[in-house]
Every structure is written in C-alpha cells, then in structure tokens.
Write an enzyme that holds these catalytic residues in place. Sequence first.
Site, PDB file in Angstrom:
ATOM      1  N   ASN A 247       0.918  -1.195  -0.087  1.00 59.18           N
ATOM      2  CA  ASN A 247      -0.054  -0.070   0.117  1.00 59.18           C
ATOM      3  C   ASN A 247       0.982   1.305  -0.136  1.00 59.18           C
ATOM      4  O   ASN A 247       1.619   1.445   1.099  1.00 59.18           O
ATOM      5  CB  ASN A 247      -0.844   0.151   1.278  1.00 59.18           C
ATOM      6  CG  ASN A 247      -2.108   0.983   1.277  1.00 59.18           C
ATOM      7  OD1 ASN A 247      -1.771   1.752   0.491  1.00 59.18           O
ATOM      8  ND2 ASN A 247      -2.814   0.768   2.108  1.00 59.18           N
TER       9      ASN A 247
ATOM     10  N   ARG B 117      -3.011  -2.501  -3.267  1.00 58.94           N
ATOM     11  CA  ARG B 117      -4.086  -1.641  -3.461  1.00 58.94           C
ATOM     12  C   ARG B 117      -3.975  -0.564  -4.312  1.00 58.94           C
ATOM     13  O   ARG B 117      -3.109  -0.023  -4.799  1.00 58.94           O
ATOM     14  CB  ARG B 117      -4.104  -1.129  -1.866  1.00 58.94           C
ATOM     15  CG  ARG B 117      -5.193   0.014  -1.834  1.00 58.94           C
ATOM     16  CD  ARG B 117      -5.491   0.860  -0.674  1.00 58.94           C
ATOM     17  NE  ARG B 117      -6.523   1.853  -0.445  1.00 58.94           N
ATOM     18  CZ  ARG B 117      -6.007   3.211  -0.557  1.00 58.94           C
ATOM     19  NH1 ARG B 117      -4.818   3.775  -0.033  1.00 58.94           N
ATOM     20  NH2 ARG B 117      -7.198   4.024  -0.628  1.00 58.94           N
TER      21      ARG B 117
ATOM     22  N   HIS C  51     -11.952   4.633  -1.018  1.00 58.96           N
ATOM     23  CA  HIS C  51     -12.006   3.865   0.445  1.00 58.96           C
ATOM     24  C   HIS C  51     -12.933   2.416   0.523  1.00 58.96           C
ATOM     25  O   HIS C  51     -13.343   2.164   1.814  1.00 58.96           O
ATOM     26  CB  HIS C  51     -12.678   4.816   1.506  1.00 58.96           C
ATOM     27  CG  HIS C  51     -11.905   6.056   1.965  1.00 58.96           C
ATOM     28  ND1 HIS C  51     -12.504   7.348   2.138  1.00 58.96           N
ATOM     29  CD2 HIS C  51     -10.721   6.072   2.013  1.00 58.96           C
ATOM     30  CE1 HIS C  51     -11.539   8.061   2.345  1.00 58.96           C
ATOM     31  NE2 HIS C  51     -10.192   7.620   2.274  1.00 58.96           N
TER      32      HIS C  51
ATOM     33  N   ARG D  63      -9.062  18.439   0.961  1.00 59.36           N
ATOM     34  CA  ARG D  63      -9.826  18.373  -0.221  1.00 59.36           C
ATOM     35  C   ARG D  63     -11.144  19.164   0.076  1.00 59.36           C
ATOM     36  O   ARG D  63     -11.626  18.982   1.210  1.00 59.36           O
ATOM     37  CB  ARG D  63     -10.162  16.889  -0.613  1.00 59.36           C
ATOM     38  CG  ARG D  63      -8.934  16.188  -0.889  1.00 59.36           C
ATOM     39  CD  ARG D  63      -9.348  14.710  -1.116  1.00 59.36           C
ATOM     40  NE  ARG D  63      -8.024  13.745  -1.405  1.00 59.36           N
ATOM     41  CZ  ARG D  63      -7.841  12.507  -0.902  1.00 59.36           C
ATOM     42  NH1 ARG D  63      -9.041  12.134  -0.279  1.00 59.36           N
ATOM     43  NH2 ARG D  63      -6.884  12.109  -1.148  1.00 59.36           N
TER      44      ARG D  63
ATOM     45  N   GLU E  93      -8.106  -3.487   6.169  1.00 55.33           N
ATOM     46  CA  GLU E  93      -7.934  -3.245   4.620  1.00 55.33           C
ATOM     47  C   GLU E  93      -7.113  -4.364   4.162  1.00 55.33           C
ATOM     48  O   GLU E  93      -7.224  -5.258   3.186  1.00 55.33           O
ATOM     49  CB  GLU E  93      -7.293  -2.125   4.321  1.00 55.33           C
ATOM     50  CG  GLU E  93      -8.528  -0.822   4.497  1.00 55.33           C
ATOM     51  CD  GLU E  93      -7.869   0.532   4.410  1.00 55.33           C
ATOM     52  OE1 GLU E  93      -7.068   0.992   5.443  1.00 55.33           O
ATOM     53  OE2 GLU E  93      -8.453   1.154   3.652  1.00 55.33           O
TER      54      GLU E  93
END
Length: 398
Positions: free
Chosen positions: A10, A91, A179, A235, A384
């Site tokens: 990742n 990922r 996500h 963001r 994850e």
Amino acid sequence: MPSLPVLVLNSGSSSIKFSVYEAGDGERRKLHEGAVDGIGTDQGSFWIKDADGNKLVDQNPALPTRAVAFKLVADALHSGDFPAPVAIGHRMVCGGPTVQENQLITPALIDEMERYTAFAPLHTPIAVYIMRESLRLFPGVPNFVCLDSYFHRTMPEVVTHMPIPEEYSAMGVRRYGAHGISYESIVYQLQPNVPEKLIVAHLGNGASISAIKNGKCLDTSMGLTPTGGIISGTRTGDIDPGVLLFILRKIAETAKSASEAADQLETVASKKAGLLGVSDLSNDMRDLRDAIKEGNAKARLAVDKFTWTIARWIGSYVAELNGLDMMVFTGGIGENDIVSRAEICAGLGALGIALDPVRNNVRGEAVISAENSRVTVRVIPPAEDLIIVNHVVRLLAE
Ligand code: AMP
C-alpha cells in the site's frame, strides 16, 4: 490450499507500507508489517515488526527515490530472514471503467489502468510504479490488484452517472468512489449479522461516507476522484463548479500553459483546501482540536464545516436507504476523535441516532449508541490488508 505467505503493498506519496500474512484455507495470520517512510529525504525510516510488535528491522537509510525505498523492501523479503511471498496484493484506488474487478496484474493491465491516472491523480502514478517494480523484483510471483472501486461497483447507474455531456461519460467519467477496501472490511467484520440498512463514515485524512444495503454499496460520497464528497483534510469535497472556474481563471492569469493551470487548480482543490484551507492552520484533527481549545475561530469553523457536512450527508443517506439500522465510524478521526463523533451525532436524534456519552468516550472498537437509540452506532477500525489477502487467496485458487 497450504498456508502461504502473502505480501500486501500500500503505497503513498512518501511511504510504502506493507504486511505479510500467512494465508491458507480459512486461515489468516499476520506475520510481519513494515514501512519505508520519508521517500525523497536523506534520512528516512525503514522498519519491520513481527506480529507481537517487536522491531526486527529499524534503520534510517537515505531514501532519494521510490526505487531505492522499494528495493529495501524486496531485498529484506528475499534475505531469508523473512518468508518470501508467494503472492502479492496491491491496493489501487481506481482502475478506470475497463478494470473494475480485482485480478492478476500483467504489464498490459498496468498500461490500461494508467490510462485513467486522472481519476486518482495523487495515487495512481505511485501505485502503477510499484506494480511494475514488483513484477520486476519478484519474478514468477503472481501479483494481484485490489481496487477500492471494486466495493462500489454495485452502485446503480443513477448514482454513478454524472450530469455531464455524453461525450465525457463515454470517456469513463462517472462516480467510482474510494475507501472501498475499508468499507468492504467493515461489512466483512460485521458478518454474519450485516444490517440491512447501514451507513459507514470513513473519517481519516481523506474522508467519505457510504450507504450500504444488505452488504452492497448503494451510494458513496466520493465521486470520479477522491476530491469529491465530504470536506476532508486537504480536499474541498463537493463544491459549486463555479468556484473551481473562478479559481481557474485567477490561476490562468499567470500560468504559462493550460496544463500548468490545471495542475495548480488540482493542488488547490486536493492539497490546500478542506480542513487545512478553512483553518489556515492544519489538516490534522488533533491540531485543530488543540487550536479550538485556545479559541482559534478558523479552526472552529473548519471543524464545524466538517461535522455539519457529514451530518447532512447522513441525513440524505437515511432517506436513500429509507431508514437506518446501524451507523459505523472508522478511520483515524472516526476511531479516535470522541468529540467529532459526538458533534456529528448531536443533531441526528430525529433519525433515531443517540450516542451514550460514556460509551462514546472510547478509542477503538465499541458500541457507542445509547440503550434506547433506535440505530446502533459502532466504532470499528478498518482491516484493509486482511481484505486484500482474502482477494489474493480467492484469485490464486481460481
Ligand atoms: P487516517 O488518515 O485514517 O490515518 O486518519 C488521520 C486523521 O485522524 C488525522 O486528522 C488525525 O488528526 C486523526 N486522528 C488520529 N488520532 C486522533 C486522536 N487521538 N484524536 C483526534 N484525531 C485523531
């Protein structure tokens, strides 16, 4: 299937995180985790821990390039000190319209996903670089891509379609969400009692919310790119497009080319906006909470905008789901910021959401709703890497 070491990769802008799981039929055991951090600096860090948290590698190498950083990982895993991986899971945020399934990585697949770099511009260039290096440095080991957009592929067209001229839709411009591996891991952890009507708020430095019906994604707040949706660390989230046009025209007054202007606009919308932009201080919730205690009004406004947007979004998802059984908080803020959870839920009593202040005074996994709350509210950390391992094992067996 025998138990096999599976490597999960990742990568971020300045780090490569990884973990190694022992995975067989129904068996998942984390053996090691590690990271190379500080890429682009003279003194980075490279560490590997075992499952009990003992540091087996702890170095501060110079990390001039990502290539140097990844070679450290590959060399360590080939050294004989650690089990060499027999499969690798990567990922990836979004593979574009043609790559929506998790699958074996080939050079042609990497080229195809790279065509859609603009859909996750901060992530994709790094992820495809690591995939190419991984094929080169681990020859003969199957590499698999695990997409965040995979979990969101069940969203109906009315959700994914963007209100733009058809010619742009035909280029793959639509809602993909992000996500997704985190959301998938929450649903996985809730099994076998996945509620029919579920909202999950992944609140980290990047933040998004999903409406999940019977374990399948119905809607998610991020759009074509992770810049859309709710306001997050740096963001904008969803914003009147006129604001972006206004900023673009300002930038264009001095930019040397159209592409430079576009890059600058992207920096404003993705790296300088959100909590950082409003507070003019930090994108880190801990800094903002400290500043609020000292009476900083801009920090207060930034956090109020964050919680207000999330509460509104939850309201719209309750309408979309036509009710709500469970709400889950996850991500660094969702797991740890007790005050954010309380502030988000404070105005949601009419939706059947009531927190218990004592139960909410917790970091990590817990049920935090009051006894009489119609909706169960939980905190669940994401898993994850485990989801990526599950996909790798499934794909290896195919
Ligand atoms: P993530 O991207 O999931 O690692 O989450 C990062 C965000 O979680 C940052 O805004 C952190 O400030 C926030 N965070 C982490 N720990 C805490 C904490 N103890 N209290 C408040 N916010 C936290």
